[in-house]
Design a protein around this motif. Structure first.
Motif, short mmCIF file in Angstrom:
data_model
loop_
_atom_site.label_atom_id
_atom_site.label_comp_id
_atom_site.label_asym_id
_atom_site.label_seq_id
_atom_site.Cartn_x
_atom_site.Cartn_y
_atom_site.Cartn_z
N CYS A 90 0.84 -1.20 0.00
CA CYS A 90 0.00 0.00 0.00
C CYS A 90 0.87 1.25 0.00
O CYS A 90 1.96 1.26 0.58
CB CYS A 90 -0.88 -0.01 1.24
SG CYS A 90 -1.92 1.46 1.39
N GLY A 92 -0.05 4.05 1.34
CA GLY A 92 -0.34 4.85 2.53
C GLY A 92 0.82 4.75 3.52
O GLY A 92 1.66 3.85 3.43
N CYS A 94 0.38 4.84 7.09
CA CYS A 94 -0.19 4.78 8.44
C CYS A 94 0.87 4.21 9.38
O CYS A 94 1.41 3.12 9.14
CB CYS A 94 -1.43 3.90 8.44
SG CYS A 94 -2.65 4.47 7.23
N CYS A 97 0.42 0.61 10.69
CA CYS A 97 -0.06 -0.41 9.74
C CYS A 97 0.64 -1.76 9.91
O CYS A 97 1.87 -1.83 9.95
CB CYS A 97 0.15 0.07 8.32
SG CYS A 97 -0.39 -1.16 7.10
N LYS A 174 -9.18 3.42 2.91
CA LYS A 174 -9.00 4.75 3.49
C LYS A 174 -8.90 5.79 2.39
O LYS A 174 -8.44 6.90 2.63
CB LYS A 174 -7.71 4.79 4.32
CG LYS A 174 -7.77 4.01 5.62
CD LYS A 174 -6.50 4.24 6.42
CE LYS A 174 -6.60 3.74 7.83
NZ LYS A 174 -6.59 2.29 7.95
FE1 SF4 Z 1 -2.42 1.34 3.59
FE2 SF4 Z 1 -2.77 2.64 5.87
FE3 SF4 Z 1 -4.39 0.64 5.21
FE4 SF4 Z 1 -1.84 0.15 5.87
S1 SF4 Z 1 -3.45 0.95 7.23
S2 SF4 Z 1 -2.99 -0.77 4.17
S3 SF4 Z 1 -0.81 1.96 5.03
S4 SF4 Z 1 -4.19 2.59 4.14
#
Ligand code: SF4
Length: 341
Positions: A90, A92, A94, A97, A174
């Motif tokens: 991903c 992102g 986070c 995560c 998200k």
């Molecule tokens: Fe992606 Fe955040 Fe979901 Fe992990 S928690 S898969 S980094 S959107």
């Protein structure tokens, strides 16, 4: 918050034999993205970057286009029977995560172009269980919506399950880039879930994902497109003013969603937790994080393979439950609570 565009793309040469592989190649060529080749999507090495931290950042904006060889699906209890593997990784960032620990040295994003073979495998799993329904979870190893504006794999899958007799699809995101999914012929077989949280958590710990406001607007669009809808509130995290933060989130959801959507909503609640190995990786990848990872302030819960997790002490956990359940009942009395963990 713009849709994701990778800075670097690797292709497995055989991926170009598939229509999606070719489409992606043409797309990236036209966008002037740096294109390279790799013999296997599992072995992309030598990503640019001087330090581990830089390499990690580069990997998170690298897309690898490959072929999914293993068509044996993992189980995904309790919310689905199987995890359906369309993508891994991903873009992102986070801080909390779990992909940071599960993907280890391969944090780059992989998308698989043999979508029809993956769907054929899903059909075989469905046939084995018919006439029972078989549920497939598409977001166990990625945030699939985050890259779908490029691949449209998810859209293809939504329509596939829409036509199936005994298949159901679910995923969580998200990201708010959902417009291309609104006209998919889902036939009510896909539960579209959004991961939502109090503003504080999104702002401080979820860089590279869509803000709450945009996620909620996207949820409204998805509801108006007739999809069954759900929300995962995770990680539920105690911070200053958390009671108001979560109340505000529910108020906004209530204001956005049409009445029909409120008849069939699901909620999943997951309190913040961490393991010792996860804490080490988080502190390495996000050294400046404000995320509270103090074992002393938590309760230890034994886990599988001897790796226990740190969750909130009983009293705080009860406080979280009381507030979150209370808001859910107040704003969405007909919603189904799937679990609190
Ligand atoms: Fe992606 Fe955040 Fe979901 Fe992990 S928690 S898969 S980094 S959107």
């Amino acid at each position: 918050m713009k849709p994701f565009v990778p800075k670097l793309v690797y292709f497995e040469p055989d991926a170009l034999d598939y229509p999606l592989g070719q489409t992606l190649y043409d797309k990236f060529k036209g966008m002037d993205v740096d294109i390279r080749y790799t013999t296997s999507h599992n072995q992309v090495r030598n990503l640019p970057g001087e330090s581990d931290l830089q390499k990690y950042r580069v990997a998170k904006s690298t897309l690898v286009v490959g072929i999914r060889k293993t068509l044996k699906f993992d189980t995904s209890k309790p919310s689905a029977e199987y995890a359906i593997p369309f993508a891994t990784g991903c873009m992102g960032h986070c801080h909390y995560c779990y992909l940071q620990t599960t993907m280890g040295s391969k944090p780059y994003i992989r998308t698989y172009v043999n979508v029809e073979e993956i769907l054929d495998a899903a059909d075989r799993y469905m046939a084995e269980r018919a006439p029972e329904y078989t549920r497939f979870e598409a977001s166990c190893t990625s945030d699939i919506v985050g890259i779908d504006h490029l691949t449209h794999t998810l859209k293809r899958a939504i329509e596939h399950f829409g036509q199936s007799e005994y298949g159901k699809l679910r995923f969580v995101t998200k990201f708010h880039h959902v417009d291309h999914l609104l006209d998919a012929r889902h036939n009510g077989k896909t539960r579209f879930r959004f991961s939502v949280n109090a503003d504080y958590i999104i702002k401080n710990f979820e860089p590279g994902t869509s803000p709450l406001e945009q996620r909620i607007e996207a949820a409204g669009k998805v509801a108006r497109a007739g999809y069954p809808l759900g929300f995962i509130v995770a990680p539920i995290y105690i911070h200053e003013g958390w009671e108001d933060g979560y109340r505000h989130m529910f108020e906004r959801l209530d204001a956005e969603l049409p009445a029909e959507a409120k008849e069939d909503l699901t909620f999943e609640f997951i309190q913040h937790r961490f393991t010792k190995p996860a804490k080490r990786v988080i502190e390495k990848n996000y050294p400046m994080t404000k995320l509270e990872l103090d074992e002393e302030k938590r309760r230890y819960k034994w886990g599988k393979y001897g790796i226990g997790k740190y969750i909130y002490p009983k009293e705080e956990e009860e406080d979280l439950k009381t507030h979150l359940f209370g808001y859910m009942k107040q704003f969405f009395p007909k919603a189904k609570l799937e679990y609190f963990t």
